[in-house]
Motif scaffolding. Structure first.
Motif, PDB file in Angstrom:
ATOM      1  N   ASP A  23       0.798  -1.219   0.000  1.00 52.95           N
ATOM      2  CA  ASP A  23       0.000   0.000   0.000  1.00 52.95           C
ATOM      3  C   ASP A  23       0.835   1.275   0.000  1.00 52.95           C
ATOM      4  O   ASP A  23       0.288   2.363   0.093  1.00 52.95           O
ATOM      5  CB  ASP A  23      -0.938   0.013   1.207  1.00 52.95           C
ATOM      6  N   ASP A  24       2.156   1.135  -0.069  1.00 54.00           N
ATOM      7  CA  ASP A  24       3.031   2.300  -0.058  1.00 54.00           C
ATOM      8  C   ASP A  24       4.095   2.175  -1.128  1.00 54.00           C
ATOM      9  O   ASP A  24       4.534   1.077  -1.461  1.00 54.00           O
ATOM     10  CB  ASP A  24       3.729   2.448   1.306  1.00 54.00           C
ATOM     11  N   LYS A  76       8.421   7.933   1.604  1.00 49.26           N
ATOM     12  CA  LYS A  76       7.262   7.051   1.463  1.00 49.26           C
ATOM     13  C   LYS A  76       6.046   7.845   1.026  1.00 49.26           C
ATOM     14  O   LYS A  76       5.742   8.900   1.569  1.00 49.26           O
ATOM     15  CB  LYS A  76       6.970   6.356   2.794  1.00 49.26           C
ATOM     16  N   SER A  78       1.952   7.110   0.346  1.00 46.81           N
ATOM     17  CA  SER A  78       0.877   6.132   0.543  1.00 46.81           C
ATOM     18  C   SER A  78       0.065   5.967  -0.745  1.00 46.81           C
ATOM     19  O   SER A  78       0.047   6.849  -1.613  1.00 46.81           O
ATOM     20  CB  SER A  78      -0.053   6.587   1.662  1.00 46.81           C
ATOM     21  N   ARG A  79      -0.623   4.846  -0.839  1.00 53.05           N
ATOM     22  CA  ARG A  79      -1.507   4.600  -1.987  1.00 53.05           C
ATOM     23  C   ARG A  79      -2.572   5.701  -2.063  1.00 53.05           C
ATOM     24  O   ARG A  79      -2.861   6.218  -3.141  1.00 53.05           O
ATOM     25  CB  ARG A  79      -2.184   3.232  -1.863  1.00 53.05           C
ATOM     26  N   LYS A  81      -2.448   8.851  -1.082  1.00 52.14           N
ATOM     27  CA  LYS A  81      -1.874  10.104  -1.586  1.00 52.14           C
ATOM     28  C   LYS A  81      -1.508   9.966  -3.059  1.00 52.14           C
ATOM     29  O   LYS A  81      -1.707  10.886  -3.851  1.00 52.14           O
ATOM     30  CB  LYS A  81      -0.653  10.482  -0.753  1.00 52.14           C
TER      31      LYS A  81
END
Length: 119
Positions: A23-24, A76, A78-79, A81
């Motif tokens: 997810d990242d 990093k 996130s999905r 963002k």
């Protein structure tokens, strides 16, 4: 990079494990990271290299385990963002071919097929 979180890892720490959900997305900012598939090192990542882009784009499990080879600094994203910024349609990643076929599948490669003059 105000939309990114900075993450720090010490030598030997696991960043992500093969088979887990992805997810990242990460970008190596400083240091080096090992890429391991089924426990075997297949690549070394350096500053500027992306990590986790395939799982983020395809929603498949992580295809490799990533560990810090040295003190490691990652950015990093996130999905959530990534999608909020509309990056899926704006960003392309090089096909490194170092890692593929997550989820326990076997990658089978073949030589190119013959082409006609029109192709």
């Amino acid at each position: 990079a105000g939309f990114c979180e900075t993450c720090y890892y010490q030598k030997g720490e696991v960043v992500m494990a093969q088979g887990e959900p992805g997810d990242d997305f990460f970008m190596v900012k400083a240091g080096q990271a090992n890429v391991l598939v089924n426990g075997e090192q297949i690549a070394m990542l350096n500053p500027g290299d992306p990590i986790g882009e395939q799982a983020l784009l395809s929603s498949e499990p992580r295809s490799a385990t990533i560990t810090a080879e040295s003190s490691l600094t990652l950015l990093k994203l996130s999905r959530a963002k990534f999608e909020e910024l509309g990056l899926k349609d704006k960003v392309t990643f090089a096909n490194r071919k170092a890692v593929g076929c997550g989820g326990g599948r076997t990658l089978v490669t073949q030589p190119p097929s013959p082409k006609t003059q029109e192709e």
